[in-house]
Design an enzyme around this catalytic site. Structure first.
Site, PDB file in Angstrom:
ATOM      1  N   ASP A  13       0.807  -1.224   0.000  1.00 24.47           N
ATOM      2  CA  ASP A  13       0.000   0.000   0.000  1.00 24.47           C
ATOM      3  C   ASP A  13       0.838   1.271   0.000  1.00 24.47           C
ATOM      4  O   ASP A  13       0.418   2.310   0.518  1.00 24.47           O
ATOM      5  CB  ASP A  13      -0.965   0.017   1.199  1.00 24.47           C
ATOM      6  N   LYS A  16       1.802   2.212  -5.161  1.00 28.29           N
ATOM      7  CA  LYS A  16       2.357   1.688  -6.413  1.00 28.29           C
ATOM      8  C   LYS A  16       1.456   2.009  -7.609  1.00 28.29           C
ATOM      9  O   LYS A  16       1.924   2.418  -8.663  1.00 28.29           O
ATOM     10  CB  LYS A  16       2.535   0.158  -6.309  1.00 28.29           C
ATOM     11  N   LYS A  18      -0.683   4.405  -8.146  1.00 26.07           N
ATOM     12  CA  LYS A  18      -0.613   5.814  -8.551  1.00 26.07           C
ATOM     13  C   LYS A  18       0.635   6.066  -9.396  1.00 26.07           C
ATOM     14  O   LYS A  18       0.570   6.687 -10.457  1.00 26.07           O
ATOM     15  CB  LYS A  18      -0.600   6.729  -7.311  1.00 26.07           C
ATOM     16  N   GLY A  40      -4.646  -4.048  -3.906  1.00 22.89           N
ATOM     17  CA  GLY A  40      -5.625  -2.987  -4.177  1.00 22.89           C
ATOM     18  C   GLY A  40      -4.813  -1.758  -4.524  1.00 22.89           C
ATOM     19  O   GLY A  40      -4.187  -1.165  -3.655  1.00 22.89           O
ATOM     20  N   HIS A  41      -4.747  -1.433  -5.811  1.00 25.64           N
ATOM     21  CA  HIS A  41      -3.900  -0.330  -6.273  1.00 25.64           C
ATOM     22  C   HIS A  41      -4.797   0.841  -6.687  1.00 25.64           C
ATOM     23  O   HIS A  41      -5.581   0.725  -7.627  1.00 25.64           O
ATOM     24  CB  HIS A  41      -3.018  -0.788  -7.443  1.00 25.64           C
ATOM     25  N   GLN A 221       1.925  -5.945  -3.317  1.00 27.15           N
ATOM     26  CA  GLN A 221       2.379  -6.086  -1.919  1.00 27.15           C
ATOM     27  C   GLN A 221       3.684  -5.287  -1.729  1.00 27.15           C
ATOM     28  O   GLN A 221       3.858  -4.271  -2.371  1.00 27.15           O
ATOM     29  CB  GLN A 221       2.550  -7.556  -1.532  1.00 27.15           C
TER      30      GLN A 221
HETATM   31  P1  GDP Z   1      -0.788   0.480  -3.571  1.00 29.77           P
HETATM   32  O1  GDP Z   1      -1.415  -0.794  -3.136  1.00 29.77           O
HETATM   33  O2  GDP Z   1       0.694   0.498  -3.344  1.00 29.77           O
HETATM   34  O3  GDP Z   1      -1.121   0.865  -4.987  1.00 29.77           O
HETATM   35  O4  GDP Z   1      -1.382   1.625  -2.621  1.00 29.77           O
HETATM   36  P2  GDP Z   1      -2.932   1.764  -2.160  1.00 29.77           P
HETATM   37  O5  GDP Z   1      -3.735   2.261  -3.298  1.00 29.77           O
HETATM   38  O6  GDP Z   1      -3.391   0.527  -1.479  1.00 29.77           O
HETATM   39  O7  GDP Z   1      -2.786   2.837  -1.006  1.00 29.77           O
HETATM   40  C1  GDP Z   1      -2.255   4.101  -1.237  1.00 29.77           C
HETATM   41  C2  GDP Z   1      -3.304   5.141  -0.819  1.00 29.77           C
HETATM   42  O8  GDP Z   1      -2.695   6.396  -0.668  1.00 29.77           O
HETATM   43  C3  GDP Z   1      -4.397   5.326  -1.852  1.00 29.77           C
HETATM   44  O9  GDP Z   1      -5.582   5.657  -1.194  1.00 29.77           O
HETATM   45  C4  GDP Z   1      -3.894   6.516  -2.666  1.00 29.77           C
HETATM   46  O10 GDP Z   1      -4.941   7.239  -3.287  1.00 29.77           O
HETATM   47  C5  GDP Z   1      -3.240   7.328  -1.598  1.00 29.77           C
HETATM   48  N1  GDP Z   1      -2.082   8.138  -2.010  1.00 29.77           N
HETATM   49  C6  GDP Z   1      -1.113   7.826  -2.919  1.00 29.77           C
HETATM   50  N2  GDP Z   1      -0.151   8.776  -2.921  1.00 29.77           N
HETATM   51  C7  GDP Z   1      -0.518   9.702  -2.013  1.00 29.77           C
HETATM   52  C8  GDP Z   1       0.079  10.918  -1.535  1.00 29.77           C
HETATM   53  O11 GDP Z   1       1.166  11.324  -1.942  1.00 29.77           O
HETATM   54  N3  GDP Z   1      -0.594  11.600  -0.561  1.00 29.77           N
HETATM   55  C9  GDP Z   1      -1.780  11.176  -0.059  1.00 29.77           C
HETATM   56  N4  GDP Z   1      -2.353  11.906   0.890  1.00 29.77           N
HETATM   57  N5  GDP Z   1      -2.380  10.032  -0.488  1.00 29.77           N
HETATM   58  C10 GDP Z   1      -1.736   9.311  -1.434  1.00 29.77           C
HETATM   59  P1  IMO Z   2      -0.965  -4.056  -2.340  1.00 28.10           P
HETATM   60  O1  IMO Z   2      -0.494  -4.590  -3.673  1.00 28.10           O
HETATM   61  C1  IMO Z   2      -0.988  -4.588   2.001  1.00 28.10           C
HETATM   62  C2  IMO Z   2      -1.102  -8.725   3.478  1.00 28.10           C
HETATM   63  C3  IMO Z   2      -2.365  -9.200   4.173  1.00 28.10           C
HETATM   64  C4  IMO Z   2      -1.764 -10.224   5.122  1.00 28.10           C
HETATM   65  C5  IMO Z   2      -0.648 -10.850   4.289  1.00 28.10           C
HETATM   66  C6  IMO Z   2      -1.024 -12.158   3.609  1.00 28.10           C
HETATM   67  O2  IMO Z   2      -2.252  -3.335  -2.395  1.00 28.10           O
HETATM   68  O3  IMO Z   2       0.136  -3.297  -1.672  1.00 28.10           O
HETATM   69  P2  IMO Z   2      -2.574 -12.771   1.536  1.00 28.10           P
HETATM   70  O4  IMO Z   2      -4.017 -12.517   1.283  1.00 28.10           O
HETATM   71  O5  IMO Z   2      -1.653 -12.217   0.516  1.00 28.10           O
HETATM   72  O6  IMO Z   2      -2.268 -14.216   1.802  1.00 28.10           O
HETATM   73  O7  IMO Z   2      -2.271 -12.003   2.930  1.00 28.10           O
HETATM   74  O8  IMO Z   2      -0.304  -9.893   3.313  1.00 28.10           O
HETATM   75  N1  IMO Z   2      -1.328  -8.148   2.118  1.00 28.10           N
HETATM   76  C7  IMO Z   2      -1.238  -6.858   1.821  1.00 28.10           C
HETATM   77  N2  IMO Z   2      -1.036  -5.779   2.625  1.00 28.10           N
HETATM   78  N3  IMO Z   2      -1.101  -4.429   0.662  1.00 28.10           N
HETATM   79  C8  IMO Z   2      -1.285  -5.492  -0.146  1.00 28.10           C
HETATM   80  O9  IMO Z   2      -1.280  -5.387  -1.494  1.00 28.10           O
HETATM   81  C9  IMO Z   2      -1.402  -6.776   0.427  1.00 28.10           C
HETATM   82  N4  IMO Z   2      -1.614  -8.006  -0.060  1.00 28.10           N
HETATM   83  C10 IMO Z   2      -1.554  -8.851   0.986  1.00 28.10           C
HETATM   84  O10 IMO Z   2      -2.988  -8.134   4.850  1.00 28.10           O
HETATM   85  O11 IMO Z   2      -1.172  -9.568   6.214  1.00 28.10           O
HETATM   86 MG    MG Z   3      -2.943  -1.482  -1.860  1.00 26.17          MG
END
Ligand code: GDP
Ligand code: IMO
Ligand code: MG
Length: 422
Positions: A13, A16, A18, A40-41, A221
Site C-alpha cells: 500500500d 504503487k 498511482k 488494491g492499487h 504487496q
Molecule cells: P498500492 O497498493 O501500493 O497501490 O497503494 P494503495 O492504493 O493501497 O494505497 C495508497 C493510498 O494512498 C491510496 O488511497 C492513494 O490514493 C493514496 N495516495 C497515494 N499517494 C498519495 C500521496 O502522496 N498523498 C496522499 N495523501 N495520499 C496518497
Molecule cells: P498491495 O499490492 C498490504 C497482506 C495481508 C496479510 C498478508 C497475507 O495493495 O500493496 P494474503 O491474502 O496475501 O495471503 O495475505 O499480506 N497483504 C497486503 N497488505 N497491501 C497489499 O497489497 C497486500 N496483499 C496482501 O494483509 O497480512
Molecule cells: Mg494497496
C-alpha cells in the site's frame, strides 16, 4: 531494451498504482508479475478514483499493452467484476490486456481453504485478505495447480479433480462452507476470461524487448511481505522482490534496468505480524486520519508507525533499488518532529542490519528530524520544497544510499513531483 521494475519497499500500500499510472507514458508495456486480488492499487485522476486488483495500472494511459504475467494468481470472478466495471466506464480492455496461459487460477475452494487455514491458526492467524492467495500458490508449488491455459483443454475434468482434492482437505478439517454462489460467478468469470488474449506472455514480452519496446513491471504487496525475505510467516505467498519480476514474467535478470523502490514518508501495515515502529498512541491515530489509512479493498484499518530505515535498507539491498519514490509526504505536513528508526535494540545490543526475527524484543532507535509545517499538496516543483523537507530527503538518501527521484504530495496523478536537482 531493459525492463524497469517498480516495487513496494514496505508492507504494501505504498502507492504503487498511482506511480505506475504516472510513469506509464514513458513505457510501451506495463506488466504485473506476482500476487493477485490481494492487491488494491488506487489511482486518481480527473476527479475519478479507481482501485485495481488484478489488472495492471497502465490501463488508463493510451494504447499501452498491459500484461498479467505467469507469476500472477487470477480469480476469474473478481477479474470479471473488475474488467466489466472498467469497460463500463469507457476503458476498453480486450485489445490491450493480455494474460499469461501460465498464470494460476484461484478456485472458489482456494478461498474456502484460505479461511479454513486461518481459522485453524487461531490467534496466530496471518490476517490474510481471504482471497485464496496462499492455497493457490501452494497448489502451484505442489504441482497441483490449475492454469489459465487449462481453459483451452479438458478444463472441466481438471477443475473437478482439483475441487475434489480441496473438498477432501476441508472435510478432514471439519470446515463447513457453501460455494454454490461463488462457483456460479466463477464459471461466468471463466467464460468471460476466454474473450481475452491468452498467450505465452514470456514470448510476447521478450519479443517486444528485442524490438526495442520498453516495459514497466508493477509489483504488488511489498518487500516486507515477500515469502522469503519478509516478516515470515506473516507474509504473502509470492516473491514480491525484484527477482519475482524475472520468474513472474520470464524475463532474464540481465534484462532488469532501473528498479524503482517506493515507500511512504512513514510506514503502515495491514493484517497481523511484527511491525517494530508501530505507534499505538495519538500520533499513530493522527497519521491514520490524515493519511486515510484504511484498506483500499477491505476497508481494514491500517496500522501506522514511523519510517523504519533498518527494514528499508534491507529492502533496497534485496531489490537492488536504483531510484527511490517517496509517497504521502503531505500526510506529515503538520508534525513538529518526525521520527526515523535508524537501528534496532535487540537484547540490549544495537544493530543496524535486519535480523532473522523481528517478532519480539526489537526496540526501535529513533532520530528526530524537525517537521516542515508547510502544506505540500499544492506544490508543483521541488523548488517549492521547504528547507526542512529537503533535509528529510537528504537524510533518507544518505541513509539508504539511493536518490529520491519522485515525491508524491497527494493521491491525484497531478500531485507528483519529479526531482531533477540533487
Ligand atoms: P498500492 O497498493 O501500493 O497501490 O497503494 P494503495 O492504493 O493501497 O494505497 C495508497 C493510498 O494512498 C491510496 O488511497 C492513494 O490514493 C493514496 N495516495 C497515494 N499517494 C498519495 C500521496 O502522496 N498523498 C496522499 N495523501 N495520499 C496518497
Ligand atoms: P498491495 O499490492 C498490504 C497482506 C495481508 C496479510 C498478508 C497475507 O495493495 O500493496 P494474503 O491474502 O496475501 O495471503 O495475505 O499480506 N497483504 C497486503 N497488505 N497491501 C497489499 O497489497 C497486500 N496483499 C496482501 O494483509 O497480512
Ligand atoms: Mg494497496
Amino acid at each position: 531494451m531493459k525492463v524497469d521494475v517498480l516495487l513496494g519497499l514496505q508492507w504494501g500500500d505504498e502507492g504503487k498504482g498511482k506511480v505506475v499510472d504516472v510513469l506509464t507514458p514513458n513505457y510501451d508495456v506495463v506488466a504485473r508479475f506476482q500476487g493477485g486480488p490481494n492487491a488494491g492499487h488506487t489511482l486518481e485522476f480527473e476527479g475519478q478514483k479507481y482501485v485495481l486488483r488484478s489488472i495492471p495500472s497502465g490501463i488508463f494511459q493510451g494504447d499501452k499493452v498491459n500484461i498479467i504475467g505467469n507469476g500472477v494468481v487470477l480469480d476469474p470472478a473478481l477479474f470479471k467484476d473488475e474488467a466489466v466495471a472498467l469497460e463500463k466506464s469507457g476503458h476498453n480492455l480486450k485489445d490491450r490486456l493480455i494474460i499469461s496461459k501460465k498464470a494460476h487460477l484461484i478456485m472458489p475452494t482456494h478461498r474456502v481453504l484460505d479461511a479454513a487455514y486461518e481459522a485453524a491458526k487461531g490467534d496466530s492467524k496471518v490476517g490474510t485478505t481471504g482471497k485464496g492467495i496462499g492455497p493457490t500458490y501452494t497448489d502451484k508449488v505442489s504441482r497441483n495447480g490449475l492454469r489459465v491455459g487449462d481453459l483451452l483443454h479438458n478444463f472441466n475434468e481438471k477443475y473437478a479433480a482439483a475441487k475434489a482434492r480441496h473438498e477432501q482437505i476441508l472435510k478432514d478439517m471439519n470446515f463447513a462452507y457453501d460455494i454454490t454462489d461463488t462457483e456460479k460467478a466463477w464459471f461466468e468469470g471463466i467464460e468471460y476470461l476466454k474473450q481475452f488474449q491468452l498467450v505465452d506472455s514470456e514470448h510476447v514480452i521478450n519479443t517486444m524487448l528485442d524490438e526495442g519496446k520498453s516495459v514497466l513491471c508493477e509489483g504488488a504487496q511489498g518487500t516486507m511481505l515477500d515469502v522469503d525475505f519478509g516478516s515470515y510467516p506473516f507474509v504473502t505467498s509470492s516473491n514480491t522482490v525484484c527477482a519475482g519480476a524475472c520468474t513472474g514474467l520470464g524475463v532474464s535478470p540481465r534484462r532488469i534496468g532501473d528498479v524503482y523502490g517506493i515507500f511512504k514518508a512513514y510506514c503502515t501495515r495491514v493484517g497481523a505480524g511484527p511491525f517494530p515502529t508501530e505507534l499505538f498512541d495519538e500520533v499513530g491515530d493522527k497519521i491514520r486520519d490524515l493519511g486515510h489509512e484504511y484498506g483500499a479493498v477491505t476497508g481494514r484499518k491500517r496500522r501506522c508507525g514511523w519510517i523504519d530505515l533498518v527494514a528499508l535498507k534491507y529492502a533496497v539491498m534485496i531489490d537492488g533499488v536504483t531510484k527511490l519514490i517517496m509517497m504521502k509526504s503531505d500526510v506529515l505536513d503538520d508534525f513538529d518532529t518526525i521520527k526515523a528508526c535508524v537501528s534496532y535494540k535487540v537484547n540490549g545490543e544495537v544493530i543496524d542490519h535486519f535480523p532473522f526475527d523481528i517478532s519480539e524484543g526489537v526496540e526501535p532507535v529513533y532520530v528526530e528530524i524537525p517537521g516542515w509545517k508547510t502544506p505540500m499538496s499544492k506544490m508543483q516543483s521541488e523548488d517549492e520544497f521547504p528547507e526542512e523537507f529537503n533535509n528529510y530527503l537528504s537524510f533518507l538518501e544518505e541513509e539508504l544510499g539511493v536518490p529520491v527521484k519522485i515525491v508524491s504530495v497527494g493521491p491525484d496523478r497531478e500531485q507528483t513531483i519529479v526531482r531533477y536537482n540533487e
